[in-house]
Design a protein around this motif. Structure first.
Motif, mmCIF file in Angstrom:
data_model
loop_
_atom_site.group_PDB
_atom_site.id
_atom_site.type_symbol
_atom_site.label_atom_id
_atom_site.label_comp_id
_atom_site.label_asym_id
_atom_site.label_seq_id
_atom_site.Cartn_x
_atom_site.Cartn_y
_atom_site.Cartn_z
ATOM 1 N N GLN A 209 1.559 1.604 -9.875
ATOM 2 C CA GLN A 209 2.355 0.620 -9.152
ATOM 3 C C GLN A 209 3.820 0.666 -9.582
ATOM 4 N N GLU B 280 -0.078 -9.603 -2.480
ATOM 5 C CA GLU B 280 0.037 -9.017 -3.819
ATOM 6 C C GLU B 280 -1.305 -9.036 -4.547
ATOM 7 N N ASN C 61 2.279 1.695 -3.488
ATOM 8 C CA ASN C 61 1.290 2.185 -4.445
ATOM 9 C C ASN C 61 1.038 3.682 -4.290
ATOM 10 N N MET D 245 -3.841 -3.954 -4.334
ATOM 11 C CA MET D 245 -4.535 -2.818 -4.945
ATOM 12 C C MET D 245 -5.920 -2.598 -4.351
ATOM 13 N N GLU E 131 -6.359 7.205 -10.084
ATOM 14 C CA GLU E 131 -5.757 6.128 -10.868
ATOM 15 C C GLU E 131 -4.394 5.813 -10.254
ATOM 16 N N TYR E 132 -4.348 4.757 -9.441
ATOM 17 C CA TYR E 132 -3.118 4.430 -8.729
ATOM 18 C C TYR E 132 -2.071 3.858 -9.683
ATOM 19 N N THR F 44 -5.392 -0.909 -1.105
ATOM 20 C CA THR F 44 -4.972 0.474 -1.306
ATOM 21 C C THR F 44 -6.174 1.366 -1.584
ATOM 22 N N LYS F 45 -7.051 0.903 -2.462
ATOM 23 C CA LYS F 45 -8.256 1.674 -2.775
ATOM 24 C C LYS F 45 -9.145 1.816 -1.546
ATOM 25 N N MET G 283 0.829 -1.205 0.000
ATOM 26 C CA MET G 283 0.000 0.000 0.000
ATOM 27 C C MET G 283 0.865 1.257 0.000
ATOM 28 N N SER H 112 2.115 6.648 -6.880
ATOM 29 C CA SER H 112 1.038 7.471 -7.437
ATOM 30 C C SER H 112 1.300 8.954 -7.222
#
Length: 795
Positions: A755, A727, A441, A731, A752-753, A734-735, A438, A445
């Motif tokens: 990586q 893994e 990411n 994502m 829009e992340y 993270t969101k 996280m 970003s």
């Protein structure tokens, strides 16, 4: 007798007791520092605003668009308890030069103001957290981020030149500004002596065109105040209440939130491992418990013996953890934002209470685990803790049908035969790995050019300041001047082998109305762009000067939809009606903004600034070539204080990318340490529990190397499963964790992340799996001490 038994137990199981002590220390340290930081973080902003005496309402008015008696209206407003006015002069980064060497301004979107110390509206805090009262003549102070971004150091000689008025100052240091200190507040102050300031204001052009006022209002009834000053609201370029100010620090709070998350995860890991360890160590002491029962010692006495042992260990561990929690907590807080004063001096009682709580929880764990004592009998000492009965298969795997080698089969069978035992390991490794992913990411970003669109800018390769032209464009014919400036730049770049489209944005703050609702908003207008270069969530881009796009937050605030007609009131007193054709999201002005067509005729005399000139190369250069061209642009335009890539611009606008990166690196180090400690603890526990099995394997001829391999491989498999799971869920997690934060800034659809594949799929898995494998292998070497004759040994 109790003390003698306890003393022998501590000596005989020294390794296990030391490891247990280490985790109690960690649990106490993480708990004390974590809870203390949680309290500090959740109250940091309110405490900071209170110390800084932040007003309930803050506004900015510029003389060039000021056509009303602001002071008179404020004095006649009965709902206002107090108001303070600070005078300033607007300028750009090109107005400031350092004697002997150029300044390197890294944040191009910031508007700079030169302010007098005559009437300071809030408390500005210096490096030693003292309050700035006055500025000696010839000295100058800058906001902390400006000091950092421009590379200023105390003692530097800098020159401020505005409209021919040129003065040299000695830089005295930086200060923290609670109102405009956040990177998302696009204005940064310089403060000088009142006499020095008057020299600039004596110039009529500066006074009328670049002068302005900051207004701070203290009131107990903000709604009533706003109604009483409604007739001057159009004169305010920027106007914010404290709720908007909270949102301006959202990126700074991300850092604090990450510190909070790290603390919570460390606490969860520590207690999960502790619960497992205490339960496991008690379950393996069947011999001692069985013998004590055989000689007539009652259950309550046996439980009291273990409670005494763990009480002693927990008190020592909690005490050491309490001592370590102070520097550890301070280290975590030091990773937080530089723009906020965080007071951690009053949390000593919290740390101590948490250490006591850790000791109490450990004793509760022990009390619950010792309940098994009443179910044990003296015969357990003879049967090695087993009843001899089993009504199900020990595992689901079959050696005869397996294609795995003996070592791999034994390792895999151990895991599937005791899933609960290895679930703790998987869970702890999953938490550590998820945190790293996280952080990776978010860091990637916040350093990516893909987020540029959320700052009201079109996609581009590079961003530069506008040099000394910035203030000249803020005039009635400013739009035409900007077009000419961009055309000249495109021609210059093309002549030097860099074909490009040049564009820029200008911000104008005004009022927007729809029916009975109104709101302060920012107008965004691009020059050199086309309307399809921006991202929209719904509708179609504005096709002519009578159409606009509005953010989803503003649409909700006004109760307007696509197709509705809204009215904009410019600071110059003019009004215009527009039809809403599209909705979009942006972080500009905390998500409250509108985008007008590029052909819309707007008087730029009311403009507040520009994030810089954007350059989009049309021949598709790669990243290496872009960097090379940026250096060439610096040579062509020495007046530019900075030329940055799109990613660097995003990083500078948020101001927290490097801080999150530092937290990520710290978390990576903690993950390695925890992975090693957890592996050593679990492996050592398993070896003690499985001594008879190891002895049997040796008796049938299995070599030590095979046993090392089995005990190492099963931990490697468990850690690999945790890494793979982290893994897969990285994502979504993270969101889940960060989208709510970005929604507070107006990005209702999230971001829009981006990586970093190298970190997520190579670096992090390698360090976690390596730490696990090495620790497991080194601990497995202890099995050398076990002999084949130990199959029947029950001591």
């Amino acid at each position: 007798m109790y003390l003698r038994i306890l003393k022998k137990d501590l000596k005989r199981k020294r390794a296990m007791n030391v490891i247990l002590l280490v985790f109690i220390i960690l649990a106490s340290m993480f708990m004390s520092s974590g809870v203390s930081n949680i309290i500090t973080v959740t109250t940091a902003l309110d405490s900071y605003f209170e110390m800084a005496d932040v007003p309930d309402y803050f506004a900015m008015s510029e003389n060039k668009s000021d056509h009303k008696d602001i002071c008179g209206t404020l004095e006649n407003a009965s709902a206002i308890d107090e108001f303070r006015i600070e005078e300033f002069v607007s300028m750009s980064q090109s107005n400031i030069t350092r004697v002997g060497e150029p300044l390197n301004a890294s944040n191009l979107s910031q508007k700079l103001v030169l302010q007098s110390d005559r009437s300071l509206g809030i408390n500005y805090f210096l490096d030693d957290e003292s309050i700035l009262k006055s500025v000696p003549k010839g000295k100058i102070y800058a906001a902390r981020f400006t000091e950092k971004n421009m590379g200023l150091k105390a003692g530097d000689k800098i020159t401020v030149e505005i409209e021919g008025v040129n003065r040299e100052f000695t830089f005295a240091g930086g200060f923290k500004d609670a109102v405009l200190g956040s990177e998302l507040m696009g204005i940064k102050r310089f403060i000088i002596n009142a006499e020095d300031f008057d020299e600039y204001m004596s110039n009529e052009t500066i006074k009328n065109m670049y002068g302005g006022k900051f207004v701070g209002i203290h009131t107990a009834d903000l709604d009533k105040t706003l109604s009483q000053i409604a007739d001057i609201s159009d004169s305010f370029t920027i106007a914010n209440g404290t709720e908007i100010l909270d949102q301006a620090y959202i990126f700074d709070m991300i850092i604090m939130g990450l510190i909070l998350a790290v603390s919570i995860i460390l606490i969860i890991i520590s207690f999960a491992v502790l619960q497992f360890t205490i339960a496991f160590t008690l379950s393996e002491e069947f011999r001692e418990i069985g013998v004590m029962k055989a000689i007539g010692i009652r259950n309550i006495k046996i439980r009291g013996l273990y409670l005494t042992k763990y009480f002693a260990i927990s008190v020592v561990g909690a005490g050491i953890g309490l001592i370590l929690s102070y520097p550890f907590g301070k280290m975590l807080i030091n990773y937080s934002s530089e723009s906020i004063i965080i007071d951690i001096s009053n949390n000593g009682f919290v740390n101590a209470a948490c250490a006591v709580l850790v000791a109490a929880v450990i004793l509760l764990f022990c009390l619950g685990c010792t309940g098994r004592v009443s179910k044990m009998s003296p015969i357990d000492a003879v049967r090695n803790g087993q009843t001899g009965e089993r009504f199900r298969k020990k595992g689901v795997m079959n050696l005869g049908r397996s294609r795995l080698g003996a070592t791999a089969f034994l390792a895999a069978n151990d895991i599937v035969s005791s899933p609960k035992r290895y679930a703790v390991i998987t869970f702890t490794f999953f938490l550590c790995m998820s945190l790293l992913i996280m952080l990776s990411n978010v860091t990637a970003s916040l350093k990516s050019g893909k987020l540029l669109k959320y700052f009201g800018m079109a996609d581009c390769h590079a961003v530069t300041d506008i040099g000394g032209e910035a203030m000249k464009f803020m005039a009635e014919d400013g739009h035409e001047k900007v077009e000419t400036y961009l055309e000249d730049m495109e021609q210059t770049l093309a002549e030097n082998g860099m074909p490009a489209e040049c564009m820029t944005e200008y911000y104008i703050y005004t009022m927007i109305r729809y029916g009975e609702y109104e709101s302060k908003t920012a107008i965004l207008q691009g020059t050199g762009t086309t309307m399809d270069m921006y991202e929209y969530l719904e509708g179609t881009p504005p096709q002519n000067s009578g159409e606009i796009a509005v953010t989803t937050l503003l649409a909700k605030k006004l109760g307007a939809e696509i197709g509705d007609t809204v009215t904009l009131s410019y600071p110059t007193g003019e009004t215009a009606e527009f039809i809403i054709t599209a909705l979009y999201q942006s972080m500009v002005n905390q998500g409250i903004s509108v985008r007008v067509h590029t052909d819309c005729d707007i008087n730029y005399i009311a403009a507040s600034g520009s994030p810089g000139t954007q350059i989009k190369f049309t021949d598709g250069p790669d990243d290496k070539e872009v960097l090379s061209r940026i250096e060439k642009i610096k040579e062509l335009y020495p007046k530019f204080s900075s030329v940055k890539t799109a990613g660097e611009t995003v990083k500078d606008n948020t101001g927290v990318g490097d801080a999150i990166d530092a937290v990520k690196k710290m978390s990576a180090v903690l993950t390695v340490i925890l992975a090693a400690l957890i592996t050593v603890l679990m492996e050592r526990s398993f070896i003690a529990k499985e001594q008879a099995e190891i002895a049997l394997m040796k008796a049938i001829g299995i070599r030590n190397a095979k046993i090392y391999g089995q005990y190492t491989l099963r931990f490697f498999i468990t850690a690999s499963a945790a890494v793979l799971l982290a893994e897969l869920l990285g994502m979504p997690l993270t969101k889940l964790c960060f989208d709510p934060i970005f929604r507070l800034m107006g990005l209702e659809m999230g971001v829009e992340y981006v990586q970093n594949p190298m970190e997520i799929y190579a670096v992090f898995p390698v360090i976690v799996l390596t730490a696990t494998a090495v620790s497991a292998f080194l601990t497995s070497l202890y099995t050398r001490k076990i002999k084949s004759s130990d199959t029947a040994s029950i001591e």
